[in-house]
Design a protein around this motif. Structure first.
Motif, short mmCIF file in Angstrom:
data_model
loop_
_atom_site.label_atom_id
_atom_site.label_comp_id
_atom_site.label_asym_id
_atom_site.label_seq_id
_atom_site.Cartn_x
_atom_site.Cartn_y
_atom_site.Cartn_z
N ILE A 197 -13.45 -17.13 -8.84
CA ILE A 197 -12.92 -15.85 -8.39
C ILE A 197 -11.58 -16.08 -7.72
O ILE A 197 -11.43 -17.00 -6.93
N LEU A 198 -10.63 -15.24 -8.04
CA LEU A 198 -9.31 -15.37 -7.45
C LEU A 198 -9.33 -14.78 -6.05
O LEU A 198 -9.49 -13.59 -5.87
N GLY A 199 -9.18 -15.64 -5.06
CA GLY A 199 -9.15 -15.17 -3.68
C GLY A 199 -7.72 -14.94 -3.23
O GLY A 199 -6.78 -15.52 -3.75
N GLY A 200 -7.53 -14.10 -2.25
CA GLY A 200 -6.20 -13.85 -1.74
C GLY A 200 -6.14 -12.65 -0.82
O GLY A 200 -7.13 -12.28 -0.21
N ARG A 201 -4.96 -12.04 -0.73
CA ARG A 201 -4.73 -10.94 0.20
C ARG A 201 -4.16 -9.73 -0.51
O ARG A 201 -3.34 -9.86 -1.41
N LEU A 202 -4.56 -8.56 -0.06
CA LEU A 202 -3.95 -7.30 -0.50
C LEU A 202 -3.01 -6.83 0.62
O LEU A 202 -3.44 -6.64 1.76
N HIS A 203 -1.74 -6.64 0.27
CA HIS A 203 -0.74 -6.21 1.24
C HIS A 203 -0.36 -4.75 0.98
O HIS A 203 -0.37 -4.29 -0.16
N PHE A 204 0.01 -4.05 2.05
CA PHE A 204 0.35 -2.63 1.97
C PHE A 204 1.74 -2.41 2.56
O PHE A 204 1.99 -2.75 3.71
N VAL A 205 2.64 -1.82 1.76
CA VAL A 205 4.01 -1.61 2.20
C VAL A 205 4.44 -0.21 1.76
O VAL A 205 4.02 0.27 0.71
N LYS A 206 5.27 0.44 2.56
CA LYS A 206 5.74 1.79 2.19
C LYS A 206 7.24 1.91 2.44
O LYS A 206 7.80 1.25 3.32
N PHE A 207 7.88 2.76 1.63
CA PHE A 207 9.29 3.08 1.76
C PHE A 207 9.46 4.59 1.56
O PHE A 207 8.68 5.21 0.83
N GLU A 208 10.48 5.18 2.15
CA GLU A 208 10.81 6.55 1.83
C GLU A 208 11.37 6.59 0.42
O GLU A 208 12.14 5.72 0.02
N THR A 209 10.97 7.60 -0.34
CA THR A 209 11.43 7.70 -1.73
C THR A 209 12.95 7.81 -1.81
O THR A 209 13.57 7.32 -2.75
N GLY A 210 13.56 8.40 -0.81
CA GLY A 210 15.01 8.50 -0.77
C GLY A 210 15.70 7.16 -0.61
O GLY A 210 16.91 7.04 -0.78
N LYS A 211 14.90 6.13 -0.24
CA LYS A 211 15.44 4.78 -0.09
C LYS A 211 14.87 3.87 -1.16
O LYS A 211 14.47 2.73 -0.89
N LEU A 212 14.83 4.38 -2.38
CA LEU A 212 14.25 3.64 -3.50
C LEU A 212 14.90 2.29 -3.71
O LEU A 212 14.24 1.31 -4.07
N ASN A 213 16.22 2.20 -3.49
CA ASN A 213 16.91 0.94 -3.70
C ASN A 213 16.39 -0.16 -2.78
O ASN A 213 16.31 -1.32 -3.16
N GLU A 214 16.00 0.21 -1.55
CA GLU A 214 15.43 -0.78 -0.64
C GLU A 214 14.09 -1.28 -1.19
O GLU A 214 13.77 -2.46 -1.09
#
Length: 842
Positions: free
Chosen positions: A132-149
């Motif tokens: 089984i592949l073990g690891g981590r789930l990461h959560f990140v968010k950006f404002e849609t107006g800052k799509l380039n970031e």
């Protein structure tokens, strides 16, 4: 039991040893859930395939390794190494990312582990699973107006190519036709931009499918995911896994979708409204000139809506309208006062405008949600989406509306990962992860008696990077996200700074741990609570002081454990900053990370150490104390053998010494604690006595280092050294596979009878001074199935946790109390008192 205070800090303080559209008719829908592959009578076992890419190419798959290997290497000769570990939910206001980072390869198991697992029945020779592949789930968010970031972030980590640790990234190869799962309206709107900037195609997943799949996963897999929030008080709700459905899911993104969920992949969108988070942000931006959603929310915290809203008291001369149950402070008309005021927009405080907007939209959402719950006879309503984002006043307002209109019969609940439901659902749509119904589908190599099977997996939430503000440079092999929305500069190597600017988000990284099980000897897992003491505000303050005061000494030991290098000093400073930030965050809001107890605090500290790459801060101290204790072990054994009696533990003595009416214990699990005198001069002699009377003994130790606790990897060497002085230990260690080769030059003690039972070592699956029996290693769970005696030793495992726990077998709890406050609170005793608590099975 020997006193050993050198590494224990918990003692007397003087001795610190989105998405969702608007309204419209409800649409019935049943999602296509992934199905497990049916076993074929012969040939290669295959997973079902679909038109989606990427896929696992299993043709020619073969196991590389021996039958005894628990996690043998799987060769997939026709599979590309580049499989995306990224999914997105691109909403009208925010972009949410969920991505997976792999764990390092596990080392090959030694002969001792193979021998122990074979004896425990973990190798049955009849079937073998793929790893089984073990690891981590990461959560990140950006404002849609800052799509380039957002695009820069993905590029910097090469998430669209499997991550910076993937073979193709290291080799410089550039694979074609990369596909990433995405949901939300932006998956259509910005598809060309993703292709242009990253060279990837976005495969669109149905938004409602993803929302429901994400919510079901969280409610099933994550403990303390759901909570209520009334009058500023957060209370976590443990969901009965067998009584989850049906429920109402209200996703508050730019608009609001209201979904009746009847099961996995079974749901119906029953209602919605176009007045949602986008409404709040749009109107707020026009009226306050705020530059971000978060800034608008922050304004509301300093607002007074009574200057804008018309209240019941304004209509009735400051009085309540008690006949119909309305108080004077109830809002009669949002923004109603502005009708009669001779003011311009600039005359109103932005703070008051923001709060009035927030209350208007939140009350509306709460009322519409309850009316739909009433329509379908539902009592449980879960709210999610980035409009809420852990904002206390928003949750209080929605809760008030649901409670008011239902007269207390319905309950508003919230999800800690509220904004990532769609992204999680999109992530789980990858066939390769096999996360549907929270199970991992194992490919099975065929044997005559073999059969396909499923294994339950475990997720643990960690907050090691939560709330950190690190100023010292931290060397890292590859950039890592805070997992909380912090944006890092695009870079792939070198020394970088880590920070987290989203301290109020309250979302941790999810760790996939496929080898953890519920301890089978728990009397009632549903009611089990590991923490002995409830941490109220006063207790928080006390223990935070203890941990804070001990932190400098811990940093010194951690730095010294790695030779005191400049690199180690930088990481030590970074650890101190990070851990202090965690404590400050929890002092501000004790429930920020879920239901938190002392055991969680201690585990948080150890996770912080590991996050800054301190593998074993007490390694040199443990080695020194083990050597000193082993030197005096022969004299202790001689003294014990000269005794006529053993201290009387009532029923335990009778059972252990075995009279003609009773049988000896079949197998004893001894949970060991500190290195040095604790294990060498305390637990090993106790194990020896049990072995002498025909009881199998399993020494249970930490999988990872925690302060000066002995680990499962360290125990075999300690036992081997002790066996030089004792025939009983040596024979038992050989029988249990701890000593693989016969020890030359060691003469048997003629007084010792050869042991006919084994002495084994298993790891407990944790790296903390405490233990939570809801998640232990599969090794320990297997060893427990034939055990009839449990011995918990040490303050962390038998006082801080599990003092009140009940088990299905006889249990002996042993500890020295190394904290005066704890001694008084639990036993009205004193520091350094010892407890010996025998609990026979009922």
């Amino acid at each position: 039991m020997a006193a050993n205070n050198s590494g224990d800090p918990i003692q007397q303080q003087e001795e610190p040893g989105e998405g969702g559209g608007g309204g419209g008719p409800g649409v019935k829908h049943k999602a296509e859930g992934a199905t497990s592959s049916a076993a074929q009578p012969s040939g290669t076992t295959m997973l079902p395939r679909s038109s989606s890419r990427p896929q696992l190419d299993l043709s020619g798959a073969a196991i590389h390794g021996t039958l005894e290997d628990r996690n043998p290497t799987i060769l997939l000769p026709n599979q590309s190494d580049d499989i995306s570990h990224l999914a997105l939910d691109i909403g009208g206001s925010l972009i949410k990312l969920v991505y997976f980072s792999r764990h390092a390869e596990h080392s090959t198991e030694d002969k001792r582990k193979v021998s122990t697992k074979r004896r425990l029945g973990l190798f049955n020779g009849g079937r073998r699973s793929y790893p089984i592949l073990g690891g981590r789930l990461h959560f990140v968010k950006f404002e849609t107006g800052k799509l380039n970031e957002c695009l820069d972030f993905i590029s910097s980590k090469q998430l669209h190519r499997g991550g910076v640790d993937s073979p193709s990234w290291r080799s410089g190869a550039q694979p074609d036709d990369i596909v990433i799962k995405a949901t939300g309206g932006g998956a259509y709107k910005y598809a060309d931009l993703f292709k242009e900037r990253l060279g990837v195609s976005l495969e669109k997943e149905d938004e409602m499918d993803c929302l429901v799949a994400g919510a079901n996963f969280l409610l099933k897999a994550i403990r303390h995911e759901a909570f209520t929030h009334m009058d500023g008080q957060k209370e976590y709700v443990q969901i009965d896994q067998n009584d989850l459905f049906p429920f109402l899911l209200v996703n508050v993104g730019s608009g609001v979708s209201i979904i009746k969920v009847d099961g996995h992949g079974k749901f119906q969108r029953v209602s919605g409204t176009n007045v949602g988070g986008g409404t709040y942000w749009g109107l707020g931006r026009l009226m306050t000139q705020c530059k971000s959603f978060d800034e608008l929310l922050e304004l509301s915290q300093r607002g007074d809506n009574s200057t804008i809203d018309m209240l019941v008291g304004d209509i009735y001369g400051g009085l309540d309208y008690s006949k119909i149950g309305l108080s004077a402070s109830t809002i009669a008309s949002s923004f109603g006062k502005t009708i009669s005021d001779n003011k311009e927009l600039s005359d109103y405080r932005p703070e008051d405008i923001s709060l009035s907007l927030l209350r208007m939209i939140s009350y509306n959402i709460g009322q519409i949600s309850y009316l739909n719950a009433l329509r379908y006879g539902l009592k449980r309503i879960f709210f999610g989406g980035f409009f809420i984002r852990g904002h206390a006043y928003t949750m209080d307002t929605i809760s008030f509306a649901v409670n008011f209109w239902s007269k207390g019969e319905a309950q508003a609940m919230f999800l800690r990962h509220e904004g990532f439901l769609g992204a999680l659902g999109a992530f789980m749509s990858y066939e390769k992860h096999g996360l549907d119904d929270l199970r991992i589908h194992h490919l099975v190599e065929r044997f005559p008696m073999g059969a396909p099977y499923l294994v339950q997996i475990s997720w643990m939430e960690k907050f090691v990077q939560k709330g950190t503000q690190i100023t010292a440079p931290v060397p890292m092999g590859a950039p890592a996200t805070t997992g909380m929305g912090g944006f890092e500069r695009p870079t792939s190597k070198g020394e970088i700074l880590r920070s987290d600017a989203s301290a109020a988000l309250n979302v941790g990284v999810l760790h996939l741990v496929p080898t953890l099980d519920v301890f089978p000897l728990l009397e009632d897992p549903k009611t089990y609570e590991p923490n002995t003491i409830e941490l109220d505000q006063d207790e928080f303050k006390y223990w935070f002081k203890i941990l804070s005061d001990h932190s400098p000494d811990l940093v010194d030991k951690a730095v010294a454990s790695e030779g005191g290098t400049d690199d180690a000093k930088r990481r030590g400073d970074a650890f101190a900053h990070a851990f202090s930030a965690h404590l400050a965050r929890l002092m501000e809001e004790p429930a920020a990370y879920g239901k938190f107890g002392l055991a969680n605090l201690l585990e948080l500290r150890e996770e912080c150490l590991r996050e800054f790459q301190f593998v074993d801060a007490y390694i040199s101290i443990k080695q020194r104390e083990n050597e000193a204790s082993l030197a005096v072990l022969p004299d202790l054994l001689m003294e014990l053998d000269s005794m006529n009696e053993i201290d009387d533990f009532d029923g335990f003595k009778k059972r252990m010494l075995t009279d003609k009416k009773d049988q000896p214990y079949k197998r004893a699990l001894l949970f060991v604690d500190n290195s040095g005198a604790d294990v060498v001069l305390g637990m090993l002699p106790l194990a020896r006595e049990l072995l002498r009377h025909g009881t199998e003994v399993v020494l249970v130790a930490n999988s990872l280092p925690a302060l000066n606790d002995v680990t499962a990897n360290e125990l075999p060497e300690i036992v081997a050294e002790a066996s030089k002085h004792c025939g009983i230990l040596r024979k038992a260690a050989e029988a249990g596979g701890l000593i693989v080769d016969a020890m030359a030059g060691i003469q048997d003690d003629l007084k010792d009878e050869p042991a006919s039972v084994p002495l084994m070592v298993v790891e407990n699956g944790c790296g903390s001074p405490c233990i939570d029996f809801r998640q232990v290693s599969s090794e320990l769970a297997a060893a427990a199935k034939d055990a009839d005696l449990l011995i918990l030793e040490g303050m962390g495992r038998s006082l801080h946790t599990n003092l009140n726990a009940r088990f299905k077998c006889d249990t002996l709890k042993l500890a020295m109390v190394k904290n005066q406050r704890l001694a008084e609170k639990l036993f009205n005793g004193n520091i350094y008192d010892c407890i010996c608590k025998f609990e026979p099975v009922s």
